[in-house]
Design an enzyme around this catalytic site. Sequence first.
Site, short mmCIF file in Angstrom:
data_model
loop_
_atom_site.label_atom_id
_atom_site.label_comp_id
_atom_site.label_asym_id
_atom_site.label_seq_id
_atom_site.Cartn_x
_atom_site.Cartn_y
_atom_site.Cartn_z
CB CYS A 1 14.15 -51.51 70.91
SG CYS A 1 13.94 -49.80 69.29
CG HIS B 1 18.20 -56.01 69.01
ND1 HIS B 1 16.84 -55.28 68.91
CD2 HIS B 1 18.54 -54.83 68.94
CE1 HIS B 1 16.20 -54.52 69.07
NE2 HIS B 1 17.42 -53.59 69.17
CD GLU C 1 22.99 -58.58 68.99
OE1 GLU C 1 21.91 -59.73 68.68
OE2 GLU C 1 22.48 -57.59 67.73
CE LYS D 1 15.12 -55.87 65.46
NZ LYS D 1 15.06 -56.86 66.25
CG HIS E 1 14.22 -52.12 64.84
ND1 HIS E 1 13.11 -52.33 66.08
CD2 HIS E 1 15.07 -51.79 66.11
CE1 HIS E 1 13.93 -52.17 67.24
NE2 HIS E 1 15.26 -51.67 66.87
CG PHE F 1 17.83 -45.37 71.82
CD1 PHE F 1 18.23 -46.51 71.24
CD2 PHE F 1 16.59 -44.53 71.41
CE1 PHE F 1 18.99 -46.20 70.31
CE2 PHE F 1 16.81 -44.58 69.80
CZ PHE F 1 18.22 -44.66 69.22
#
Length: 409
Positions: A165, A302, A313, A331, A336, A396
């Site tokens: 991502c 994000h 976050e 998003k 996403h 990730f």
Amino acid sequence: MTNKVVVTGRSLISPLGSKVKEAYNRLHSYNNCVSYQKELEKYENLNTCLAARIDNFVIPEYFDRKTKRTMGNVAIMAVATAKEALIDANLLENEIISNGQTGVSYGSSSGSMDAILDFYSMCTDNKVKSLNSGSYIKMMPQTTAVNISLFFKTQGRLVTTSTACTSGSMGIGYAYELIKNGVQTVMIAGGAEEFHPVQAGVFDTLYATSIKNDTPNLTPAPFDKDRDGLVIGEGAGTLILEEYNHAIARGAKIYAEIVGFATNTDGTHITNPNSDAMTILMKEALKSANLKPEDISYINAHGTGTKQGDIAESIATYNVFGSKCPISSIKGYTGHTLGACGAIESILTIEMMRNRWFCPTLNLNNPDKECAQLDYIMHTGREIDAKYAMTNNFAFGGINTSIILKLVR
């Protein structure tokens, strides 16, 4: 001495639209792009049937059969946006593209999944039936960067950022560093991702996807107490980065300047985010830009809509900025878009800065009490005269990125 790095071209393909103005204008509708995907019903034990798909992108005619031989959809979108961005920058026919002064820094989470499955079928069926000389190029994780380089005949640096991502934001950040340090004059930077049911399966097995299948308009809901996960999207975003003096000398239009970038890793867990590492990341980005937290007027989060991701976050953001800096996540509109999100969100953040209007986080009605108390933009957009904005992405593997943008008028 380091070079200033500016954005002189940009293009995107997204669920919001396939033109920058179109996508920006749709932010004002306060409607998301998520819909029920009937094709996902056939997968037993797959809980989600939601996605944010692209419905208005037509493959340009210049993608003939020979050209597409090494391209899956992800590479096609990458090349198409790269061409539009070069046109926007008035560099498409410039000799600098192929004389070694231009490089490519681009990524996606993976190559085209259908090509990967073609190789897999060889192992399951014991037959080589669907493979050809272009199959591996479609499959390989560096397919976007390589196909851009081949299509435009670049001979400069090639940086491939297959970092899940953060692929798009990492592509931009590494491109920025190459120009800043005098290695390249121009960089084609960004990220792309094509939708495939396997992607839904990846996050579904982690119980990270939204299952509000009957109410797609209500999800994802980043930072909201009733959020239940992310929604997979797709798209591509390409920015043309250029050394400032070169851009000025040729009379280029400048959209923004990149003044800061940082990347780090959590070093703790492969999928669970680390707020301490995120905190360090944002501080490092500010340090690289020689800015203080109070200089930032907007943060593009994000904000995926996952339980732990949003909490970590928000806490990290509070650690650096307190509760004073306006923040929102795109998003809620696009889902996403994985490897593309960092590039699409950077482009839209620049456009929002230029128009002094910043979108809310859709479906954020009641911030989760476990999330930090931030200045969330909710319900309607907000007018902000922002000189500096930060855009953050997390992936990730504990791979984190932060980019700081400066408005140029």
